[in-house]
Design a protein around this motif. Sequence first.
Motif, PDB file in Angstrom:
ATOM      1  N   GLN A  33      73.029 113.141 -56.699  1.00  0.00           N
ATOM      2  CA  GLN A  33      72.180 114.290 -56.628  1.00  0.00           C
ATOM      3  C   GLN A  33      70.895 114.201 -57.754  1.00  0.00           C
ATOM      4  OE1 GLN A  33      72.886 117.109 -55.101  1.00  0.00           O
ATOM      5  NE2 GLN A  33      74.762 115.486 -54.225  1.00  0.00           N
ATOM      6  N   ASN A  34      70.589 112.881 -58.352  1.00  0.00           N
ATOM      7  CA  ASN A  34      69.567 112.512 -59.105  1.00  0.00           C
ATOM      8  C   ASN A  34      68.404 111.859 -58.297  1.00  0.00           C
ATOM      9  OD1 ASN A  34      67.908 111.976 -61.050  1.00  0.00           O
ATOM     10  ND2 ASN A  34      69.198 110.604 -62.136  1.00  0.00           N
ATOM     11  N   ASN A  35      67.442 112.980 -58.132  1.00  0.00           N
ATOM     12  CA  ASN A  35      66.228 112.364 -57.272  1.00  0.00           C
ATOM     13  C   ASN A  35      65.522 111.410 -57.897  1.00  0.00           C
ATOM     14  OD1 ASN A  35      63.002 113.102 -57.228  1.00  0.00           O
ATOM     15  ND2 ASN A  35      64.009 113.086 -55.028  1.00  0.00           N
ATOM     16  N   SER A  36      65.518 111.010 -59.047  1.00  0.00           N
ATOM     17  CA  SER A  36      64.680 109.887 -59.693  1.00  0.00           C
ATOM     18  C   SER A  36      65.264 108.671 -59.451  1.00  0.00           C
ATOM     19  CB  SER A  36      64.909 110.031 -61.351  1.00  0.00           C
ATOM     20  OG  SER A  36      66.401 109.972 -61.629  1.00  0.00           O
ATOM     21  N   VAL A  37      66.684 108.681 -58.838  1.00  0.00           N
ATOM     22  CA  VAL A  37      67.050 107.286 -58.453  1.00  0.00           C
ATOM     23  C   VAL A  37      66.486 106.833 -57.219  1.00  0.00           C
ATOM     24  CG1 VAL A  37      68.980 106.312 -57.202  1.00  0.00           C
ATOM     25  CG2 VAL A  37      69.584 108.131 -59.159  1.00  0.00           C
ATOM     26  N   ILE A  38      65.978 107.623 -56.150  1.00  0.00           N
ATOM     27  CA  ILE A  38      65.232 107.300 -54.890  1.00  0.00           C
ATOM     28  C   ILE A  38      63.965 106.651 -55.637  1.00  0.00           C
ATOM     29  CG2 ILE A  38      64.043 108.192 -53.041  1.00  0.00           C
ATOM     30  CD1 ILE A  38      66.746 108.439 -52.741  1.00  0.00           C
ATOM     31  N   VAL A  39      63.115 107.150 -56.555  1.00  0.00           N
ATOM     32  CA  VAL A  39      61.925 106.848 -56.908  1.00  0.00           C
ATOM     33  C   VAL A  39      62.095 105.414 -57.716  1.00  0.00           C
ATOM     34  CG1 VAL A  39      59.933 107.378 -58.502  1.00  0.00           C
ATOM     35  CG2 VAL A  39      61.115 109.272 -57.320  1.00  0.00           C
ATOM     36  N   ALA A  40      63.159 105.298 -58.564  1.00  0.00           N
ATOM     37  CA  ALA A  40      63.216 104.066 -59.235  1.00  0.00           C
ATOM     38  C   ALA A  40      63.731 102.879 -58.230  1.00  0.00           C
ATOM     39  CB  ALA A  40      64.303 104.098 -60.134  1.00  0.00           C
ATOM     40  N   PRO A 126      69.793 111.141 -53.283  1.00  0.00           N
ATOM     41  CA  PRO A 126      70.273 110.080 -52.812  1.00  0.00           C
ATOM     42  C   PRO A 126      71.232 110.264 -51.515  1.00  0.00           C
ATOM     43  CG  PRO A 126      70.269 109.659 -55.135  1.00  0.00           C
ATOM     44  CD  PRO A 126      69.753 110.855 -54.817  1.00  0.00           C
ATOM     45  N   VAL A 127      72.097 111.533 -51.788  1.00  0.00           N
ATOM     46  CA  VAL A 127      73.087 111.710 -50.831  1.00  0.00           C
ATOM     47  C   VAL A 127      72.483 112.141 -49.532  1.00  0.00           C
ATOM     48  CG1 VAL A 127      73.301 114.188 -51.602  1.00  0.00           C
ATOM     49  CG2 VAL A 127      75.145 113.253 -50.386  1.00  0.00           C
ATOM     50  N   LEU A 128      71.013 112.956 -49.680  1.00  0.00           N
ATOM     51  CA  LEU A 128      70.483 113.104 -48.621  1.00  0.00           C
ATOM     52  C   LEU A 128      69.802 111.985 -47.744  1.00  0.00           C
ATOM     53  CD1 LEU A 128      68.626 116.452 -49.477  1.00  0.00           C
ATOM     54  CD2 LEU A 128      70.816 116.254 -48.180  1.00  0.00           C
ATOM     55  N   TRP A 129      69.493 111.087 -48.647  1.00  0.00           N
ATOM     56  CA  TRP A 129      68.972 109.737 -47.990  1.00  0.00           C
ATOM     57  C   TRP A 129      70.019 108.973 -47.298  1.00  0.00           C
ATOM     58  CZ3 TRP A 129      69.759 104.376 -48.376  1.00  0.00           C
ATOM     59  CH2 TRP A 129      68.946 103.647 -47.879  1.00  0.00           C
ATOM     60  N   PHE A 130      71.552 108.881 -47.809  1.00  0.00           N
ATOM     61  CA  PHE A 130      72.325 108.076 -47.293  1.00  0.00           C
ATOM     62  C   PHE A 130      72.450 108.828 -45.910  1.00  0.00           C
ATOM     63  CE2 PHE A 130      73.675 106.583 -51.527  1.00  0.00           C
ATOM     64  CZ  PHE A 130      73.290 105.168 -51.103  1.00  0.00           C
ATOM     65  N   LEU A 131      72.671 110.174 -45.869  1.00  0.00           N
ATOM     66  CA  LEU A 131      73.054 110.892 -44.656  1.00  0.00           C
ATOM     67  C   LEU A 131      71.762 110.588 -43.518  1.00  0.00           C
ATOM     68  CD1 LEU A 131      74.178 114.538 -45.820  1.00  0.00           C
ATOM     69  CD2 LEU A 131      75.607 112.596 -44.923  1.00  0.00           C
ATOM     70  N   ARG A 132      70.533 110.603 -44.062  1.00  0.00           N
ATOM     71  CA  ARG A 132      69.593 110.186 -43.218  1.00  0.00           C
ATOM     72  C   ARG A 132      69.397 109.096 -42.564  1.00  0.00           C
ATOM     73  NH1 ARG A 132      63.276 109.403 -45.174  1.00  0.00           N
ATOM     74  NH2 ARG A 132      64.350 107.529 -45.748  1.00  0.00           N
ATOM     75  N   GLU A 133      69.630 107.879 -43.234  1.00  0.00           N
ATOM     76  CA  GLU A 133      69.841 106.660 -42.865  1.00  0.00           C
ATOM     77  C   GLU A 133      71.113 106.343 -42.009  1.00  0.00           C
ATOM     78  OE1 GLU A 133      67.314 104.658 -42.783  1.00  0.00           O
ATOM     79  OE2 GLU A 133      65.937 105.969 -44.290  1.00  0.00           O
ATOM     80  N   GLY A 134      72.185 106.809 -42.763  1.00  0.00           N
ATOM     81  CA  GLY A 134      73.514 106.713 -42.122  1.00  0.00           C
ATOM     82  C   GLY A 134      73.556 107.557 -40.870  1.00  0.00           C
TER      83      GLY A 134
END
Length: 408
Positions: A33-40, A126-134
């Motif tokens: 749920q941490n948006n900063s992970v995507i940026v990092a 990250p969870v939305l990113w995984f759902l998008r790519e998955g």
Amino acid sequence: MEASHAAFAAPEPTVHPQPPAAGYLLRMFREYQNNSVIVAHYNYTGKLTGNKYRDGLKPVDIVFLIICLLIILENTVVLVAIWRNKKFHLPMYYLLGNLTLSDLLAGFTYMVNIVTSGANTLRLTPVLWFLREGGVFITLAASIISLLAIAIERHVTMVRMKPYQGAKRGRMFGLIGASWVVAALLGVLPITGWNCMGGLGSCSTVLPLYAKSYILFCVSVFMGVLLSIVVLYARIFHIVKSNTQRLGVGGGGGVVVPPSLRKGSARKSQKYLALLKTVTIVLGVFIACWLPLFVLLLTDVCCRPGGCAVLFKADYFLGVAIVNSLLNPIIYTLTSRDMRRAIIRLLCRHCLVTKDGHIRKIGVQFLDYSTSKTEVVSHRVEGLENTVSTGNITPSQIKALYSKVLRS
């Protein structure tokens, strides 16, 4: 006095540590749920150096969106044609319908991926990113595995020679279910833990939250699928060639072949070429669309972050792979005479279909659907040749069908 005061001091609270599994799940939930992970992760791989993740849609994105819309429309038409015509409610068309459905969903998920990319990527958790790519991964994997399922079915039909309808239907549903189960399992592995969150050194550049080991595993699976398709179609071609040669020399077992049937054996070389052409198109399109992406992902596994500039052009490679979903219906369904009829009736019923239900002659041979006795016979012969070329008929069926044609 100090001893007396110590006797009345409140005892320190006992700390009960959380179980390791619960602690891991809690930490994973917070990170997802941490948006900063995507940026990092995107910053570590060097993908934030340009303006791609600051601007909106680019012209190339518009082109890919148009391709996705064509994929959705094309595959929807094929699905509707299969659903509305009872003659297509047969086991073999189930696999074609499953391939069409997976390609339709691939076009839709990739369209969603494009819309949520660019500057919108950095707003995702990250969870939305995984759902998008998955989602894209699962549908594309289902499309690839569906091609393997079709090759397996054709091979099994040729080997068994006399498939029973009930068993064949069960086999079809088994192949369809297996294709989606395998695709789903491959697609959910990253969100369940096989990712590089917490270990930037093992991250992919193309997909910054995916681990390189996972990328290598998936490419190995898909290359195995490609090799299996090649082997199965090679065996199908060998079986068809052997069966046609036996028919050409007299059918074997002392069976006398009519002279008119012997004339058909003179065209066996054309049948070999027809099958070889079909297989070449199938495998050629698959390889042309997917091999560049496979090579890119293997390059991603070997390169250090920022070491290979081509990895920042991955959208083009994925777009080429998506084109395979645009071409699959053309190769596997629109080349079928019955499917062409059904689609033309569905799209151009008022402009091409006469009152008695026939298709108007417009100078194109494959649109001629006259049902005179002579043409019915010629269609039977041509249908026989097409069936032989796809590897779905036995020598005994060839003799029986040719006998019916000759009697007609």
